[in-house]
Write an enzyme that holds these catalytic residues in place. Structure first.
Site, PDB file in Angstrom:
ATOM      1  N   LEU A 347       0.819  -1.215   0.000  1.00 43.38           N
ATOM      2  CA  LEU A 347       0.000   0.000   0.000  1.00 43.38           C
ATOM      3  C   LEU A 347       0.853   1.265   0.000  1.00 43.38           C
ATOM      4  O   LEU A 347       0.436   2.306  -0.494  1.00 43.38           O
ATOM      5  CB  LEU A 347      -0.934   0.012   1.213  1.00 43.38           C
ATOM      6  CG  LEU A 347      -2.003  -1.083   1.270  1.00 43.38           C
ATOM      7  CD1 LEU A 347      -2.752  -1.016   2.603  1.00 43.38           C
ATOM      8  CD2 LEU A 347      -2.969  -0.951   0.113  1.00 43.38           C
ATOM      9  N   GLY A 348       2.023   1.199   0.622  1.00 50.37           N
ATOM     10  CA  GLY A 348       2.874   2.379   0.674  1.00 50.37           C
ATOM     11  C   GLY A 348       4.110   2.132   1.498  1.00 50.37           C
ATOM     12  O   GLY A 348       4.242   1.127   2.198  1.00 50.37           O
ATOM     13  N   LYS A 349       5.044   3.088   1.409  1.00 50.84           N
ATOM     14  CA  LYS A 349       6.289   3.017   2.162  1.00 50.84           C
ATOM     15  C   LYS A 349       6.517   4.335   2.874  1.00 50.84           C
ATOM     16  O   LYS A 349       6.039   5.376   2.445  1.00 50.84           O
ATOM     17  CB  LYS A 349       7.480   2.722   1.240  1.00 50.84           C
ATOM     18  CG  LYS A 349       7.448   1.359   0.584  1.00 50.84           C
ATOM     19  CD  LYS A 349       8.702   1.135  -0.256  1.00 50.84           C
ATOM     20  CE  LYS A 349       8.702  -0.238  -0.905  1.00 50.84           C
ATOM     21  NZ  LYS A 349       9.931  -0.484  -1.699  1.00 50.84           N
ATOM     22  N   GLY A 350       7.267   4.274   3.970  1.00 49.82           N
ATOM     23  CA  GLY A 350       7.580   5.489   4.710  1.00 49.82           C
ATOM     24  C   GLY A 350       8.788   5.275   5.581  1.00 49.82           C
ATOM     25  O   GLY A 350       9.515   4.277   5.453  1.00 49.82           O
ATOM     26  N   GLY A 351       8.996   6.203   6.516  1.00 51.40           N
ATOM     27  CA  GLY A 351      10.167   6.130   7.381  1.00 51.40           C
ATOM     28  C   GLY A 351      10.163   4.915   8.279  1.00 51.40           C
ATOM     29  O   GLY A 351      11.203   4.504   8.778  1.00 51.40           O
ATOM     30  N   PHE A 352       8.986   4.309   8.501  1.00 49.20           N
ATOM     31  CA  PHE A 352       8.907   3.155   9.386  1.00 49.20           C
ATOM     32  C   PHE A 352       8.914   1.830   8.649  1.00 49.20           C
ATOM     33  O   PHE A 352       8.937   0.782   9.254  1.00 49.20           O
ATOM     34  CB  PHE A 352       7.632   3.238  10.229  1.00 49.20           C
ATOM     35  CG  PHE A 352       7.777   4.112  11.435  1.00 49.20           C
ATOM     36  CD1 PHE A 352       8.255   3.607  12.628  1.00 49.20           C
ATOM     37  CD2 PHE A 352       7.445   5.448  11.375  1.00 49.20           C
ATOM     38  CE1 PHE A 352       8.395   4.410  13.726  1.00 49.20           C
ATOM     39  CE2 PHE A 352       7.577   6.262  12.474  1.00 49.20           C
ATOM     40  CZ  PHE A 352       8.053   5.739  13.658  1.00 49.20           C
ATOM     41  N   VAL A 355       3.706  -0.843   4.298  1.00 50.98           N
ATOM     42  CA  VAL A 355       2.359  -1.197   4.729  1.00 50.98           C
ATOM     43  C   VAL A 355       1.722  -2.029   3.618  1.00 50.98           C
ATOM     44  O   VAL A 355       1.727  -1.631   2.454  1.00 50.98           O
ATOM     45  CB  VAL A 355       1.496   0.054   5.009  1.00 50.98           C
ATOM     46  CG1 VAL A 355       0.096  -0.371   5.466  1.00 50.98           C
ATOM     47  CG2 VAL A 355       2.144   0.915   6.077  1.00 50.98           C
ATOM     48  N   LYS A 370       1.484  -3.270   8.864  1.00 50.47           N
ATOM     49  CA  LYS A 370       2.685  -2.441   8.786  1.00 50.47           C
ATOM     50  C   LYS A 370       3.886  -3.266   9.209  1.00 50.47           C
ATOM     51  O   LYS A 370       3.937  -3.779  10.323  1.00 50.47           O
ATOM     52  CB  LYS A 370       2.561  -1.198   9.667  1.00 50.47           C
ATOM     53  CG  LYS A 370       3.787  -0.292   9.578  1.00 50.47           C
ATOM     54  CD  LYS A 370       3.558   1.049  10.243  1.00 50.47           C
ATOM     55  CE  LYS A 370       3.581   0.944  11.748  1.00 50.47           C
ATOM     56  NZ  LYS A 370       3.574   2.270  12.390  1.00 50.47           N
ATOM     57  N   ASP A 466       3.150  13.413  15.170  1.00 51.60           N
ATOM     58  CA  ASP A 466       3.388  13.330  13.724  1.00 51.60           C
ATOM     59  C   ASP A 466       2.088  13.541  12.951  1.00 51.60           C
ATOM     60  O   ASP A 466       1.685  12.723  12.127  1.00 51.60           O
ATOM     61  CB  ASP A 466       4.001  11.979  13.360  1.00 51.60           C
ATOM     62  CG  ASP A 466       4.757  12.033  12.033  1.00 51.60           C
ATOM     63  OD1 ASP A 466       5.073  13.145  11.585  1.00 51.60           O
ATOM     64  OD2 ASP A 466       5.008  10.964  11.449  1.00 51.60           O
TER      65      ASP A 466
END
Length: 658
Positions: A347-352, A355, A370, A466
């Site tokens: 679904l997506g990527k980020g700093g953590f 997902v 996640k 955040d």
């Protein structure tokens, strides 16, 4: 009328039931099976088999009158049954079984695995269940505060037992406790007795060759009258998950206002137990020395492969996890749900980390999983924070944490799936307008409701740290839910003098947070102000590809406000689809919340009053304060805030959402 019945579940479908002495009733084979419950090929009654994620139930077909209709008091009852649980020695224990008194024999909402076919994640603990059960639990579930993986518990409307004790019995002669392994495959007799004269529920276990011990294993002082209804069904329920085992009921007797009796001499033996042991012994004697060596090599190889596979799905449980209580998923289930964390489910990527979309194997519930990446600088510390906070929070405008898992060196969190993803994907959609002004204004209020709950309504103050459009998720009705609590902190932790590192996303960080690194509710308010401007203006708080005076959104909106052109900052994609008064209110409120002086910012409860029209922005508030420091000298607060040398830029600051 008081009913008495005795059920002996033997010899396949020919289930004989003795005549009742008090009521004069005789029942023959009047048992209803559900799920995978069956009469096995060995002519034995079996609740579950080796089918994964299955439920098996058996209830006496007719309801029993268990309460006195004149005074609402429960009658005394007695039941005894013999059970056996057979587990493959090469596998881990399954989840066990339960004797159940229920208002319905359907229990259609009962889930598999640790829920034993009785409850599910949403109704576990509800007083409307009206269920009394005695669980024979062979798997330790942290979420239900299980004492071990071999215990007996008394359950009232919940799988968190009111009282539990390790499976076993007390010797009559010495009073010494003797442990019983319920997964040994041996026949074990159980007694469940309720004495209405003293309001006491007793549970007793013993091996089949011993008479009933005088001292019960469990004794609970309880009046079950408020729990049960006038008529209830009695029976058994069991379930399997990824771990399986067979649950047999070899004989059963139940009686109201009397003592249940069972003829043990007629009970059958358990398949796969004595006979298999005898065959194993004969095989061992007959093997030659070379055969033994070969078998040892093969066995070692199988064990090696098994351990290698087991390592892949190894899970970790530490002391801090016990107190938090969210549901713990197995790594195997999440691996299957996400199709092995396949790229197509991302679904997506980020700093953590990443997902993934997932579908749980049994319930077919859509979830978001996640997976915190190995190289995440936040790692375990932020994972613990998320478990400790969102796992216990419940609010319609917060993304619900369904559970978690730690396995294969990974940290996994399971959330409700939000079909419309995050708000930023709508705001920055260049193709078309997908959220109109009415929807945006409601989203702004939804996030304010969530923050008011975190700051002022929950048992302790929670600072999100955040807040941004990419962390605001939208459900199927476009209701906003604040998510990603990976940086969340309680007020106690944020006051720790050692907690001084800057956390958050660049563009939403309050000036004082950049200087001292200490997050407070006021720093959340600052980020919320930037978020309000972001939603109305349709641009991020800091943009590099614009003219110098427009780089910082707060500065730009403030300057246009001073020029009397504040509405010129509104997202051009909205066109005429906007309410002027509401847009102006949100823009000014965004400036107020993003004030560089923390003491001037409102509380979130005040923000809600402004948005709902229950209060007006302070008339004596001079927005020009935004352009002055304490000495009265002008400066540009946002530019100064975001270029302060003390800021340490981390990967999370660069993140634009997940």
């Amino acid at each position: 009328m008081i009913r008495v019945f005795e059920l002996c579940l033997m010899l396949g479908a020919l289930i004989r039931v003795a005549a009742a002495s008090m009521g004069g009733f005789s029942f023959n084979g009047n048992i209803e099976l559900a799920g995978v419950a069956e009469v096995s090929a060995d002519n034995l009654f079996r609740l579950t088999n080796t089918t994964y994620f299955s439920v098996g139930r058996a209830f006496y077909a007719q309801p029993q009158t268990v309460k006195n209709s004149s005074n609402g008091k429960a009658f005394s009852f007695s039941t005894t049954f013999v059970f056996a649980i057979v587990t493959d020695e090469s596998k881990l224990n399954g989840h066990g079984m339960a004797f159940v008194i229920s208002p319905s024999k359907e229990l259609s909402s009962g889930a598999s695995s640790q829920h034993l076919g009785l409850f599910n994640r949403t109704n576990n603990g509800n007083s409307s269940n009206h269920i009394v059960a005695v669980e024979l639990d062979t798997f330790r579930n942290q979420e239900f505060n299980d004492i071990n993986d071999n215990h007996v518990g008394i359950d009232i409307n919940s799988l968190t037992s009111v009282k539990s004790f390790p499976a076993g019995y007390f010797e009559d002669a010495t009073g010494e406790f003797q442990n019983l392994s319920m997964v040994s495959g041996e026949r074990i007799q159980a007694w469940v007795e309720y004495d209405a004269t003293v309001n006491q529920l007793n549970v007793t276990l013993a091996p089949i060759h011993l008479s009933k011990p005088r001292l019960p294993l469990l004794s609970l002082d309880i009046d079950i009258s408020p729990v049960i209804l006038d008529q209830m069904y009695v029976g058994f329920s069991s379930a399997t998950g990824r771990l399986v085992q067979s649950h047999y009921v070899l004989g059963w007797s139940f009686q109201m206002e009397g003592k249940a009796q069972l003829d043990l001499s007629r009970l059958p033996s358990v398949p796969g137990n004595q006979q298999s042991k005898s065959r194993s012994k004969e095989l061992a004697i007959g093997l030659s020395i070379s055969g033994v060596v070969l078998a040892a090599i093969i066995f070692s190889f199988i064990v090696f492969l098994s351990m290698k596979r087991k390592d892949k799905f190894t899970e970790i449980i530490e002391d801090w996890e016990v107190q938090y209580g969210p549901h713990r998923f197995s790594y195997k289930d999440l691996f299957a749900a996400t199709k092995g964390f396949r790229e197509t489910e991302l679904l997506g990527k980020g700093g953590f980390g990443e997902v993934y979309k997932g579908v749980l194997p049994v319930s077919k519930t859509q979830v978001a999983v996640k997976r915190i990446s190995h190289n995440s600088k936040q790692g375990m510390k932020e994972f613990v924070a998320e478990i400790a906070t969102i796992g216990r929070l419940r609010h319609p405008n917060l993304v619900r944490l369904l559970g978690y898992c730690r396995g294969e060196g990974q940290l996994l969190l399971v959330y409700d799936y939000m079909p419309n993803a995050s708000l930023d994907k709508f705001i920055y959609n260049k193709a078309q307008v997908t959220v109109n002004w009415v929807q945006r204004f409601k989203i702004i209020k939804d996030v304010a409701l969530a923050l008011t709950y975190l700051h002022e309504e929950w048992v302790e103050v929670i600072v999100h740290r955040d807040i941004k459009a990419s962390n605001v998720l939208l459900d199927s009705d476009l209701r906003a839910k604040l998510g990603d609590f990976g940086l969340a902190r309680s007020s106690k932790r944020t006051q720790d003098p050692q907690t001084t590192h800057v956390a958050g996303t660049f563009g939403y960080i309050a000036p004082e947070l950049a200087k001292n690194g200490r997050a407070t509710p006021s720093t959340d308010v600052y980020a919320y102000g930037a978020f309000c401007l972001e939603v109305v203006c349709g641009r991020r708080p800091v943009e590099s590809r614009v003219s110098p005076e427009e780089v910082a959104l707060v500065d730009w909106v403030y300057q246009r406000w001073r020029e009397g052109k504040i509405l010129s900052t509104v997202d051009p994609k909205l066109n005429k689809d906007i309410k002027i008064e509401e847009a102006e209110l949100v823009l000014k409120l965004g400036l107020l919340c993003s004030h560089p002086m923390a003491e001037i910012r409102p509380r979130m409860s005040q923000v809600l009053q402004y948005l709902k029209g229950d209060a007006s922005l302070p008339e004596n508030f001079d927005f020009h304060v935004l352009g002055q420091d304490q000495k009265g000298e002008s400066y540009k607060p946002a530019i100064l805030s975001y270029s302060t040398p003390s800021i340490t830029f981390t990967e999370s600051f660069k993140s634009v959402g997940r």
